[in-house]
Design an enzyme around this catalytic site. Structure first.
Site, PDB file in Angstrom:
ATOM      1  N   GLU A 145       0.991  -1.231   0.174  1.00 48.49           N
ATOM      2  CA  GLU A 145      -0.290   0.345  -0.095  1.00 48.49           C
ATOM      3  C   GLU A 145       0.733   0.908  -0.268  1.00 48.49           C
ATOM      4  O   GLU A 145       1.896   1.265   1.012  1.00 48.49           O
ATOM      5  CB  GLU A 145      -0.682   0.241   1.416  1.00 48.49           C
ATOM      6  N   ASN A 147      -3.471  -1.844   7.645  1.00 45.29           N
ATOM      7  CA  ASN A 147      -4.730  -2.091   6.861  1.00 45.29           C
ATOM      8  C   ASN A 147      -4.354  -3.733   7.051  1.00 45.29           C
ATOM      9  O   ASN A 147      -3.834  -4.531   6.046  1.00 45.29           O
ATOM     10  CB  ASN A 147      -4.822  -1.946   5.659  1.00 45.29           C
ATOM     11  N   GLU A 198     -10.267   4.407   8.993  1.00 43.96           N
ATOM     12  CA  GLU A 198     -10.748   3.839   6.936  1.00 43.96           C
ATOM     13  C   GLU A 198     -11.302   2.585   7.352  1.00 43.96           C
ATOM     14  O   GLU A 198     -10.939   1.820   6.502  1.00 43.96           O
ATOM     15  CB  GLU A 198      -9.645   3.921   6.444  1.00 43.96           C
ATOM     16  N   ASP A 209      -3.280  14.240   6.928  1.00 42.08           N
ATOM     17  CA  ASP A 209      -2.640  12.604   6.469  1.00 42.08           C
ATOM     18  C   ASP A 209      -0.972  13.039   5.780  1.00 42.08           C
ATOM     19  O   ASP A 209      -1.096  13.168   3.863  1.00 42.08           O
ATOM     20  CB  ASP A 209      -3.318  12.419   5.616  1.00 42.08           C
ATOM     21  N   GLU A 239       5.228   9.459  13.692  1.00 44.55           N
ATOM     22  CA  GLU A 239       5.373   8.934  13.020  1.00 44.55           C
ATOM     23  C   GLU A 239       5.291   9.601  10.929  1.00 44.55           C
ATOM     24  O   GLU A 239       4.779  10.630  11.129  1.00 44.55           O
ATOM     25  CB  GLU A 239       3.400   8.325  12.346  1.00 44.55           C
ATOM     26  N   GLU A 290       3.984   9.293  -0.689  1.00 46.92           N
ATOM     27  CA  GLU A 290       2.177   9.300  -0.879  1.00 46.92           C
ATOM     28  C   GLU A 290       2.139  10.546  -1.617  1.00 46.92           C
ATOM     29  O   GLU A 290       1.236  10.224  -2.540  1.00 46.92           O
ATOM     30  CB  GLU A 290       1.393   8.380   0.304  1.00 46.92           C
TER      31      GLU A 290
HETATM   32  C1  GCV Z   1      -2.496   1.910   5.227  1.00 50.45           C
HETATM   33  C2  GCV Z   1      -4.011   7.397   4.301  1.00 50.45           C
HETATM   34  C3  GCV Z   1      -3.153   6.619   3.183  1.00 50.45           C
HETATM   35  C4  GCV Z   1      -3.574   4.909   3.736  1.00 50.45           C
HETATM   36  C5  GCV Z   1      -2.972   4.454   4.932  1.00 50.45           C
HETATM   37  C6  GCV Z   1      -3.531   5.202   5.866  1.00 50.45           C
HETATM   38  C7  GCV Z   1      -2.874   5.191   6.744  1.00 50.45           C
HETATM   39  O1  GCV Z   1      -5.093   7.299   4.720  1.00 50.45           O
HETATM   40  O2  GCV Z   1      -4.117   6.705   2.049  1.00 50.45           O
HETATM   41  O3  GCV Z   1      -3.171   3.822   2.394  1.00 50.45           O
HETATM   42  O4  GCV Z   1      -3.471   3.224   4.824  1.00 50.45           O
HETATM   43  O5  GCV Z   1      -3.414   6.491   5.215  1.00 50.45           O
HETATM   44  O6  GCV Z   1      -1.579   5.799   7.654  1.00 50.45           O
HETATM   45  O7  GCV Z   1      -3.355   4.448   7.349  1.00 50.45           O
END
Ligand code: GCV
Length: 673
Positions: free
Chosen positions: A154, A196, A280, A359, A381, A387
């Site tokens: 991811e 996730n 999420e 984010d 973090e 991303e």
């Molecule tokens: C791993 C953002 C990213 C997701 C990620 C999430 C998180 O929303 O787009 O891909 O999921 O952060 O940090 O849990």
């Protein structure tokens, strides 16, 4: 060769002056049988590094007794000590007479000391008269991999996982080289699977995988690294067949007890769990009307007798919330969800907080939770995976961004409460805290997609070890260990790295507004693209202005989550730092910035400048042809081509969008499409 060795290439160093100290490695920790895997690895690293960099075939000697050790006068001497100025992972290096002494309290310290010495030599530094003591600033220096069991990653931009493939665990030479790489910069913990936790990954804590995980954990342990796993809060339902995963349910507790007992039977040195809950779509304690503290403490209590740690993420927000209500603000979520729980978490729980409230955008303010929580362990973090910062196609050296976060004064205390003070444990005398980065690695030949993105992986480790290092120094260290020592190469790459984040910011998101990216994949411009805003746009632009009003007076109230004087500083448009202006305020297009430019002109200018600066970076890179290996040059050139295309698209879309909204022409009469 399936992959390169990044900064552990050990390139030859010509005319190195201090070879005479380096002909022998002598270990004074006891007889060979007592040597740990960690010490064996330290010897291996030194031997290989000296051989490749300086063409020295070093001898090795293990001394059985202290008396014998006292007679040693030359060589590299690895020695355990009880020096009280050293922490468990710290070390000292002293060059005296014909010898270089690396001393530490533990084997791990000796390994870090060995890597430190290698780093100095690799940069061509003299070690004559060296006399240093190093202790890590942060106890937890972690990587988080978002790797899935099918091999996908991811937000991965560097190929597939080197941990997993087709629901199986990969155990090969690359795992060893991964451990070497991250240990060499001081990383001491890693979470190998995605937060996730889908399907097969839920089963990582079962017999199906634990045997192989033990082997992997042993490899890591040889480099001082602890293995952690992301766990699924609903595992008692999905694996145990229970009707609930309520943290206060006795059967659920019993299930976790048996599960964790088994994990530690397989892996006695297992680190613990990382949990993403109620966010999420992930399951969590909210389903049962329980708090995050109740959820985290259940697992922490069970992990505690084994020395395990429970890391709980604060990235908790409701992605379905109704944005039409102006007071609704995702930026508020982490603080609103966790501030009331301060002091309720067990001491082996650590809350992991993203650097900003949203984010990982190109520019965000620092999360107010760092200044808010006072009785809770915290990990900062950050995201090395690019991303929102260019998918490792665009160059974006992120250390300057992370430095700003670390240096941010939260005013939680009268003095000494920067984020670095807080996450290092200094501010509140805590032990379980530190830094984590979402990793940018994959099974690409160069590990990080763009060769230049390895600087972020390298830099994260170095910064987590020593938050006082400068971005410039970290860049320089990485460059000298990665590229030939030619002034032109060093200066050009250094300049590219140092400019890259500001340049990326210029052609993408102005003044902290963020989110104008293509939904879901998060690369390329899409001004109205924010996926969780079904009713409008993130930037709230209309014909008069743009930006999100987060003031207490008229807006979402987010500015009030900070301690004074920060809350007032952000509240007031005049004192709000300009790089965050649109994060905190709705601002008219004709508002004059400190430069004297209007907001709209600033947007036009920065977008043109951003593209021009990418063109300059490319020019600089072209001139390195022939001075660095061709394959590296070609790979990075190909990425730069993609970056230029991306920057042009951003410039044109953003400028056109705001020109159409505002109707204000570019003062310089440039073509806006
Ligand atoms: C791993 C953002 C990213 C997701 C990620 C999430 C998180 O929303 O787009 O891909 O999921 O952060 O940090 O849990």
């Amino acid at each position: 060769m399936k992959y390169n060795k990044c900064w552990l290439n050990f390139n030859p160093i010509n005319n190195y002056g201090d070879k005479e100290f380096l002909t022998e490695i002598i270990v004074c920790t006891g007889n060979k049988e007592n040597n740990s895997l960690i010490i064996d690895n330290a010897i291996k690293e030194l031997t290989e590094a000296l051989n490749k960099m300086l063409n020295i075939k070093v001898d090795q000697r293990i001394l059985a007794s202290e008396d014998e050790a006292a007679t040693v006068k030359s060589g590299i001497i690895l020695k355990l000590t009880d020096d009280s100025t050293l922490k468990e992972e710290g070390f000292s290096i002293k060059q005296i007479g014909e010898a270089v002494y690396i001393e530490a309290k533990t084997d791990k310290g000796l390994l870090y000391g060995s890597f430190d010495l290698i780093r100095r030599i690799a940069q061509g530094q003299s070690i004559r008269g060296l006399n240093i003591t190093e202790n890590p600033k942060n106890n937890f220096r972690m990587l988080n991999h978002w790797d899935n069991m099918d091999g996908s990653i991811e937000r991965g931009y560097s190929g597939n996982s080197f941990f997993f493939e087709n629901d199986e665990i990969i155990l090969d030479e690359r795992i060893v080289d991964y451990a070497r790489l991250i240990a060499s910069v001081g990383i001491n913990a890693t979470v190998i699977n995605n937060v996730n936790v889908h399907e097969a990954a839920t089963e990582l804590i079962t017999d199906r995988y634990l045997g192989k995980l033990r082997t992997m954990a042993d490899i890591f342990a040889g480099y001082g690294i602890k293995l952690y796993l992301s766990a699924n809060f609903a595992a008692p339902i999905e694996l145990g067949g229970l009707p609930v995963s309520d943290p206060l349910d006795k059967d659920v507790e019993e299930w976790w007890k048996n599960c964790i007992k088994k994990v530690y039977e397989y892996i006695p040195h297992f680190g613990g769990f990382l949990i993403k809950a109620d966010s999420e779509g992930r399951p969590g304690p909210f389903t049962y009307g329980r708090t995050h503290a109740e959820g985290a403490n259940l697992l922490a209590r069970i992990l505690k007798p084994y020395g395990g740690i429970l890391i709980w993420r604060c990235f908790v927000y409701n992605c379905q919330q109704d944005w039409r209500d102006y007071k609704t603000d995702r930026a508020r979520a982490a603080y609103d969800n966790f501030i009331g729980l301060d002091g309720e978490f067990d001491d082996n729980v650590i809350l992991q907080i993203k650097n900003g409230p949203m984010d990982f955008q190109v520019r965000e303010p620092v999360s107010p939770l760092f200044g808010g929580l006072k009785n809770t362990n915290m990990i900062l973090e950050v995201q090395a995976a690019q991303e929102y910062t260019g998918h490792q196609k665009d160059v974006c050296y992120l250390i300057p961004m992370w430095k700003e976060v670390l240096d941010f004064e939260t005013y939680a205390k009268k003095d000494g409460s920067t984020v670095a003070d807080i996450v290092s444990g200094r501010a509140y005398n805590q032990v379980n805290c530190g830094m984590a980065a979402v990793s940018n690695t994959g099974n690409d030949y160069n590990w990080t997609g763009n060769d230049l993105a390895a600087s972020n992986l390298y830099g994260f480790g170095r910064l987590a070890w020593n938050t006082e290092l400068s971005s410039e120094q970290i860049a320089m260290e990485w460059i000298k260990q990665t590229f030939p020592h030619e002034d032109k190469v060093i200066n050009t790459v250094h300049e590219i790295l140092m400019k890259s984040w500001p340049v990326y910011e210029k052609y993408t998101s102005p003044l902290g507004i963020g989110w104008m990216v293509n939904p879901n994949n998060h690369y390329g411009p899409n001004v109205d693209g924010y996926e969780y805003d079904r009713w409008g746009t993130y930037h709230r632009a209309d014909r008069d202005g743009m930006g999100v009003d987060r003031t207490v007076k008229n807006g979402t109230g987010y500015a009030g989550q900070y301690n004074e004087p920060l809350a007032s500083m952000y509240e007031n448009i005049e004192t709000c730092p300009e790089e965050l202006l649109l994060f905190f305020h709705y601002v008219r297009y004709d508002y004059k910035l400190k430069t004297g430019k209007t907001l709209i002109q600033h947007i036009y200018d920065t977008h043109f400048e951003g593209v021009e600066e990418v063109e300059k970076m490319i020019e600089g890179w072209k001139e390195l042809k022939g001075l660095i290996p061709d394959d590296v040059h070609d790979r990075v050139s190909a990425r730069f081509n993609m970056q230029l295309e991306n920057a042009i698209e951003w410039r044109d879309r953003v400028n056109t969008y705001f020109y159409r909204k505002s109707g204000v022409k570019d003062e310089k009469g440039r073509k806006i499409f």
